[in-house]
Design a protein around this motif. Sequence first.
Motif, PDB file in Angstrom:
ATOM      1  N   ASP A 118     -96.141   1.455 -49.361  1.00  0.00           N
ATOM      2  CA  ASP A 118     -96.627   2.832 -49.219  1.00  0.00           C
ATOM      3  C   ASP A 118     -98.026   2.949 -49.815  1.00  0.00           C
ATOM      4  O   ASP A 118     -98.226   2.710 -51.020  1.00  0.00           O
ATOM      5  CB  ASP A 118     -95.677   3.817 -49.909  1.00  0.00           C
ATOM      6  N   ASP A 121    -108.915   4.177 -45.810  1.00  0.00           N
ATOM      7  CA  ASP A 121    -108.799   5.154 -46.889  1.00  0.00           C
ATOM      8  C   ASP A 121    -109.861   4.882 -47.961  1.00  0.00           C
ATOM      9  O   ASP A 121    -109.908   3.783 -48.526  1.00  0.00           O
ATOM     10  CB  ASP A 121    -107.396   5.062 -47.497  1.00  0.00           C
ATOM     11  N   GLN A 128     -94.445  11.275 -52.336  1.00  0.00           N
ATOM     12  CA  GLN A 128     -94.751  10.335 -51.248  1.00  0.00           C
ATOM     13  C   GLN A 128     -94.985  11.085 -49.942  1.00  0.00           C
ATOM     14  O   GLN A 128     -95.944  10.804 -49.207  1.00  0.00           O
ATOM     15  CB  GLN A 128     -93.603   9.342 -51.096  1.00  0.00           C
ATOM     16  N   LEU A 133     -98.419  13.144 -50.017  1.00  0.00           N
ATOM     17  CA  LEU A 133     -99.604  12.317 -49.798  1.00  0.00           C
ATOM     18  C   LEU A 133     -99.657  11.789 -48.375  1.00  0.00           C
ATOM     19  O   LEU A 133    -100.741  11.696 -47.780  1.00  0.00           O
ATOM     20  CB  LEU A 133     -99.623  11.152 -50.787  1.00  0.00           C
ATOM     21  N   ALA A 189    -106.368  11.202 -45.207  1.00  0.00           N
ATOM     22  CA  ALA A 189    -106.784  10.096 -46.083  1.00  0.00           C
ATOM     23  C   ALA A 189    -108.210  10.257 -46.600  1.00  0.00           C
ATOM     24  O   ALA A 189    -108.503   9.895 -47.735  1.00  0.00           O
ATOM     25  CB  ALA A 189    -106.641   8.764 -45.347  1.00  0.00           C
ATOM     26  N   ARG A 236    -106.844  14.769 -50.850  1.00  0.00           N
ATOM     27  CA  ARG A 236    -106.015  13.584 -51.126  1.00  0.00           C
ATOM     28  C   ARG A 236    -106.426  12.943 -52.448  1.00  0.00           C
ATOM     29  O   ARG A 236    -105.584  12.556 -53.251  1.00  0.00           O
ATOM     30  CB  ARG A 236    -106.134  12.576 -49.992  1.00  0.00           C
ATOM     31  N   VAL A 261    -103.995  12.448 -55.655  1.00  0.00           N
ATOM     32  CA  VAL A 261    -103.762  11.135 -56.257  1.00  0.00           C
ATOM     33  C   VAL A 261    -104.042  11.197 -57.758  1.00  0.00           C
ATOM     34  O   VAL A 261    -103.259  10.696 -58.582  1.00  0.00           O
ATOM     35  CB  VAL A 261    -104.642  10.062 -55.582  1.00  0.00           C
ATOM     36  N   GLY A 304     -99.883   5.584 -50.386  1.00  0.00           N
ATOM     37  CA  GLY A 304    -100.038   6.653 -51.364  1.00  0.00           C
ATOM     38  C   GLY A 304     -99.587   6.216 -52.748  1.00  0.00           C
ATOM     39  O   GLY A 304    -100.277   6.445 -53.747  1.00  0.00           O
TER      40      GLY A 304
END
Length: 372
Positions: free
Chosen positions: A134, A181, A80, A83, A88, A93, A97, A136
Amino acid sequence: MEILWVLIALVMLGVVMSSFLRRRSGAVGLVPPGHPDAADPANYGFAREEELDVRMPGPDQDLLDVLDLVQRTQDHRAAQQLLAGTDAGSELRWQRVQAFAGAASLELRQRPGGAGEAPGGQWLRVWRTEAPKDAGGAAVHAEFLVQQAWRTATPGTDEFRIIMEEAREACGEAALLAPGDPVPYIVELSVARGLGYSREDFEQVWLRILDRAPSHMGAHLAALHYWCEKWHGSRQQAHEFAEAAAARAPQGSLLAAMPLFAVFEHLPEVNLVSGFYQSEVVTRAIHGALHAVHSARPDDPMLAHVRHLLVFFLVRSERWAEAMSQLVHVDGHVGALPWTLSADPAAEFAVYRALAVAGYEANGGSPATLPH
């Protein structure tokens, strides 16, 4: 007569393979390890096959450290935090992910749970429960569902559609949590391919990405799949999409390599055309990718992706020295196309690397002449 046609096909296939494994002048081929004529990749400082990392296309030590911690402790907080500290709109990123989602998916596959045992990837479930707002975690969860659909179900089945519909809802939730994002919409590109979005619906998702990250290479690669002949487009549409991306690529962007990915997506299963990899279309795409590599920032997270595909094409084109120049930069990591399409990515990469070394040395090259 049928037997005759089978024999002819086998002979033609043998000609194709021998032309690939041997230079026209004579002497490039694969021989057993330890053979006096064997070219040893270790002489160039290359990693042993068993040491090749199949998780990523290139190094990201922060990600590896966090992945190790999360999987060892089953505590999501390090992921967490990583990220949250990653820009973004960046390629990095998106890659992170994908990596976290892939790790959770693989854990679940290895430990499906039951009989009192907790299922693998429990840390992602806890992440979503403890931090539902969140962004992420929401993006990782959406990508996790997409990967689960492709890995565990067959496209077109009810099971596949159910998982993909859940992934679409997860993409929407992730987008609401992070309006600027592009990642939730990039994840949705795979959903669009799996569920067969109409052109209009696909374009709506694509426009949202362009509004947020118009030069995002990962997004363009995800979109290319939709336009390919094997999905919802055609060879011509895929090439037009790739050429348009390359034409509008800003200076230093790897989008100039997009045509090479379009060529790869439409390679014939068996190539019976002599010199296909020296053809104008392939040569032009290779040159575009080489130009992109030379112009890109050394720390561009997508650079390794392009270099890996270049290794494939340069070896097939018998451009040994250029292939070796790319190998110097990517050796050690094989989590990229085309290797990830193989059941054993490390072994597939090792074969091409051995061919590059053998071809390089057959033309007078040596460790001393290879620039680093």
